[in-house]
Write a protein that holds these residues in place. Structure first.
Motif, PDB file in Angstrom:
ATOM      1  N   ILE A 106      -7.572  -2.897  -5.046  1.00 13.00           N
ATOM      2  CA  ILE A 106      -8.530  -1.890  -4.595  1.00 13.00           C
ATOM      3  C   ILE A 106      -8.998  -1.034  -5.771  1.00 13.00           C
ATOM      4  N   VAL A 107      -8.067  -0.662  -6.639  1.00  9.05           N
ATOM      5  CA  VAL A 107      -8.432   0.137  -7.823  1.00  9.05           C
ATOM      6  C   VAL A 107      -9.375  -0.646  -8.720  1.00  9.05           C
ATOM      7  N   ALA A 108      -9.045  -1.912  -8.996  1.00 11.63           N
ATOM      8  CA  ALA A 108      -9.887  -2.737  -9.871  1.00 11.63           C
ATOM      9  C   ALA A 108     -11.288  -2.885  -9.303  1.00 11.63           C
ATOM     10  N   HIS A 109     -11.378  -3.193  -8.034  1.00 15.15           N
ATOM     11  CA  HIS A 109     -12.683  -3.387  -7.387  1.00 15.15           C
ATOM     12  C   HIS A 109     -13.482  -2.087  -7.394  1.00 15.15           C
ATOM     13  N   LEU A 146       0.818  -1.206   0.000  1.00 16.10           N
ATOM     14  CA  LEU A 146       0.000   0.000   0.000  1.00 16.10           C
ATOM     15  C   LEU A 146       0.854   1.259   0.000  1.00 16.10           C
ATOM     16  N   THR A 147       2.096   1.143  -0.434  1.00 15.52           N
ATOM     17  CA  THR A 147       2.957   2.317  -0.539  1.00 15.52           C
ATOM     18  C   THR A 147       2.533   3.137  -1.755  1.00 15.52           C
ATOM     19  N   GLY A 148       2.885   4.403  -1.745  1.00 13.56           N
ATOM     20  CA  GLY A 148       2.480   5.291  -2.841  1.00 13.56           C
ATOM     21  C   GLY A 148       3.591   5.616  -3.796  1.00 13.56           C
ATOM     22  N   ASP A 149       4.560   4.709  -3.966  1.00 19.93           N
ATOM     23  CA  ASP A 149       5.728   4.998  -4.784  1.00 19.93           C
ATOM     24  C   ASP A 149       5.512   4.769  -6.285  1.00 19.93           C
ATOM     25  N   ARG A 150       4.422   4.089  -6.688  1.00 23.29           N
ATOM     26  CA  ARG A 150       4.180   3.867  -8.119  1.00 23.29           C
ATOM     27  C   ARG A 150       2.683   3.905  -8.424  1.00 23.29           C
ATOM     28  N   PRO A 151       2.073   5.052  -8.242  1.00 26.46           N
ATOM     29  CA  PRO A 151       0.624   5.150  -8.439  1.00 26.46           C
ATOM     30  C   PRO A 151       0.180   4.865  -9.867  1.00 26.46           C
ATOM     31  N   GLY A 152       0.962   5.321 -10.848  1.00 30.56           N
ATOM     32  CA  GLY A 152       0.584   5.097 -12.237  1.00 30.56           C
ATOM     33  C   GLY A 152       0.496   3.628 -12.578  1.00 30.56           C
ATOM     34  N   LEU A 153       1.479   2.866 -12.137  1.00 32.39           N
ATOM     35  CA  LEU A 153       1.495   1.429 -12.418  1.00 32.39           C
ATOM     36  C   LEU A 153       0.365   0.718 -11.691  1.00 32.39           C
ATOM     37  N   ASP A 154       0.109   1.106 -10.444  1.00 35.43           N
ATOM     38  CA  ASP A 154      -0.977   0.491  -9.679  1.00 35.43           C
ATOM     39  C   ASP A 154      -2.328   0.742 -10.341  1.00 35.43           C
ATOM     40  N   VAL A 155      -2.541   1.974 -10.808  1.00 38.73           N
ATOM     41  CA  VAL A 155      -3.807   2.301 -11.476  1.00 38.73           C
ATOM     42  C   VAL A 155      -3.921   1.542 -12.795  1.00 38.73           C
ATOM     43  N   ALA A 156      -2.821   1.451 -13.538  1.00 38.25           N
ATOM     44  CA  ALA A 156      -2.854   0.735 -14.820  1.00 38.25           C
ATOM     45  C   ALA A 156      -3.179  -0.738 -14.620  1.00 38.25           C
ATOM     46  N   TRP A 157      -2.536  -1.362 -13.654  1.00 35.97           N
ATOM     47  CA  TRP A 157      -2.835  -2.763 -13.363  1.00 35.97           C
ATOM     48  C   TRP A 157      -4.269  -2.923 -12.862  1.00 35.97           C
ATOM     49  N   GLY A 158      -4.717  -1.977 -12.050  1.00 36.72           N
ATOM     50  CA  GLY A 158      -6.083  -2.047 -11.556  1.00 36.72           C
ATOM     51  C   GLY A 158      -7.093  -1.959 -12.694  1.00 36.72           C
ATOM     52  N   ALA A 159      -6.859  -1.071 -13.639  1.00 33.31           N
ATOM     53  CA  ALA A 159      -7.765  -0.935 -14.780  1.00 33.31           C
ATOM     54  C   ALA A 159      -7.760  -2.195 -15.629  1.00 33.31           C
ATOM     55  N   ALA A 160      -6.576  -2.778 -15.810  1.00 31.92           N
ATOM     56  CA  ALA A 160      -6.479  -4.010 -16.603  1.00 31.92           C
ATOM     57  C   ALA A 160      -7.219  -5.157 -15.920  1.00 31.92           C
ATOM     58  N   LEU A 161      -7.065  -5.266 -14.606  1.00 34.44           N
ATOM     59  CA  LEU A 161      -7.776  -6.309 -13.863  1.00 34.44           C
ATOM     60  C   LEU A 161      -9.289  -6.093 -13.932  1.00 34.44           C
ATOM     61  N   ALA A 162      -9.718  -4.828 -13.838  1.00 39.30           N
ATOM     62  CA  ALA A 162     -11.152  -4.535 -13.905  1.00 39.30           C
ATOM     63  C   ALA A 162     -11.725  -4.968 -15.252  1.00 39.30           C
ATOM     64  N   TYR A 188      -2.049 -10.953  -6.280  1.00 39.67           N
ATOM     65  CA  TYR A 188      -1.443 -10.440  -5.057  1.00 39.67           C
ATOM     66  C   TYR A 188      -0.231 -11.276  -4.642  1.00 39.67           C
ATOM     67  N   LEU A 189      -0.334 -12.583  -4.798  1.00 37.56           N
ATOM     68  CA  LEU A 189       0.817 -13.433  -4.470  1.00 37.56           C
ATOM     69  C   LEU A 189       2.008 -13.115  -5.367  1.00 37.56           C
ATOM     70  N   ARG A 190       1.728 -12.826  -6.637  1.00 38.12           N
ATOM     71  CA  ARG A 190       2.820 -12.561  -7.574  1.00 38.12           C
ATOM     72  C   ARG A 190       3.440 -11.185  -7.366  1.00 38.12           C
ATOM     73  N   THR A 191       2.637 -10.198  -6.999  1.00 37.60           N
ATOM     74  CA  THR A 191       3.136  -8.825  -6.948  1.00 37.60           C
ATOM     75  C   THR A 191       3.305  -8.267  -5.537  1.00 37.60           C
ATOM     76  N   GLY A 192       2.519  -8.777  -4.587  1.00 37.96           N
ATOM     77  CA  GLY A 192       2.548  -8.226  -3.244  1.00 37.96           C
ATOM     78  C   GLY A 192       1.959  -6.827  -3.152  1.00 37.96           C
ATOM     79  N   ARG A 193       1.173  -6.426  -4.165  1.00 32.35           N
ATOM     80  CA  ARG A 193       0.589  -5.083  -4.207  1.00 32.35           C
ATOM     81  C   ARG A 193      -0.913  -5.154  -4.015  1.00 32.35           C
TER      82      ARG A 193
END
Length: 256
Positions: free
Chosen positions: A232-235, A101-117, A222-227
């Motif tokens: 949360i973004v996808a959901h 839940l660190t905020g060091d890579r928000p762009g990547l987290d949002v991109a992965w979240g959108a892809a998962l969604a 989550y197991l693969r990335t630990g993120r």
């Protein structure tokens, strides 16, 4: 280094789930049985996700905000209990790092979240309509709120609340505790996915199975990335599209 007693961890897990999504799962199973035994059956029943809580607009707003706020209390409890682990083992990383839940890579987290969604949402529609056709899924009413200036913001807040509650408790908290109880990765992912499916059974068997599949995918990710952020973004995206889309289009499409 001192480890937390396993008996205490087991008791803690049961208490947290009993106060949150485990309790929801029990009620969902009872609701499913009730629908199945009714004259209309599961297919002839409805499941309202965001109901109107009062005929007064301002009371409806207050009650919805209270519901959203109190639903997040188990999240605070789960995070508090996980953060207390550092008392037993000071070498543990901080909680944000442990859960991703660190905020060091928000762009990547949002991109992965959108892809998962997208990966979940498109097949999810097929699962819903197939379940409706087979009579094993209730008609899901994503929003029963009347049109007010606050309707869309409340639906967005409700979506965020669902995402934070489910992903923090079912993935962040439960995965951490089951690892500490020495469960294997496969068992953790499967049990968490089954829990996710169980508390959606009030919507019918089809939606329960669909959420099990969603849980397997998110658990594997989550197991693969630990993120935790991408989950949360996808959901949140899935629920915002469902809740707000339904509220805006229900009358136009004759859904209510």
């Amino acid at each position: 280094m001192t480890t937390v007693p396993r008996r205490a961890l087991r008791a803690e897990v049961w208490i947290v789930l009993g106060l949150s999504l485990g309790q929801s799962a029990v009620y969902a199973v009872v609701s499913l049985v009730r629908k199945a035994l009714s004259d209309a059956g599961i297919g002839g029943s409805t499941a309202t996700l965001n109901p109107t809580r009062d005929t007064s607009a301002w009371l409806d707003l207050v009650l919805n905000l209270l519901s959203i706020g109190f639903a997040l209390v188990p999240v605070a409890l789960a995070l508090y209990l996980l953060s207390a682990d550092r008392r037993w083992d000071p070498t543990l990383p901080r909680l944000r790092e442990r859960l991703g839940l660190t905020g060091d890579r928000p762009g990547l987290d949002v991109a992965w979240g959108a892809a998962l969604a997208a990966l979940i949402g498109i097949p999810g529609l097929g699962v819903y309509f197939a379940g409706r056709a087979l009579g094993v899924t209730a008609e899901v009413v994503a929003s029963d709120l009347s049109a007010h200036w606050w309707t869309v913001p409340v639906l967005v807040l409700s979506a965020v609340q669902n995402a934070v509650l489910e992903e923090v408790v079912v993935v962040g908290y439960l995965f951490t505790r089951l690892r500490q109880l020495r469960w294997g990765p496969l068992a953790i992912v499967v049990v968490a996915a089954l829990l996710r499916g169980s508390y959606h059974l009030y919507q019918g068997v089809g939606q329960g199975l669909g959420n099990v599949a969603m849980g397997l995918l998110l658990g594997w990710f989550y197991l693969r990335t630990g993120r935790l952020w991408p989950l949360i973004v996808a959901h949140t995206i899935l629920d915002v599209v469902a809740f707000v889309g339904y509220a805006l289009l229900a009358d136009t499409l004759g859904l209510r």
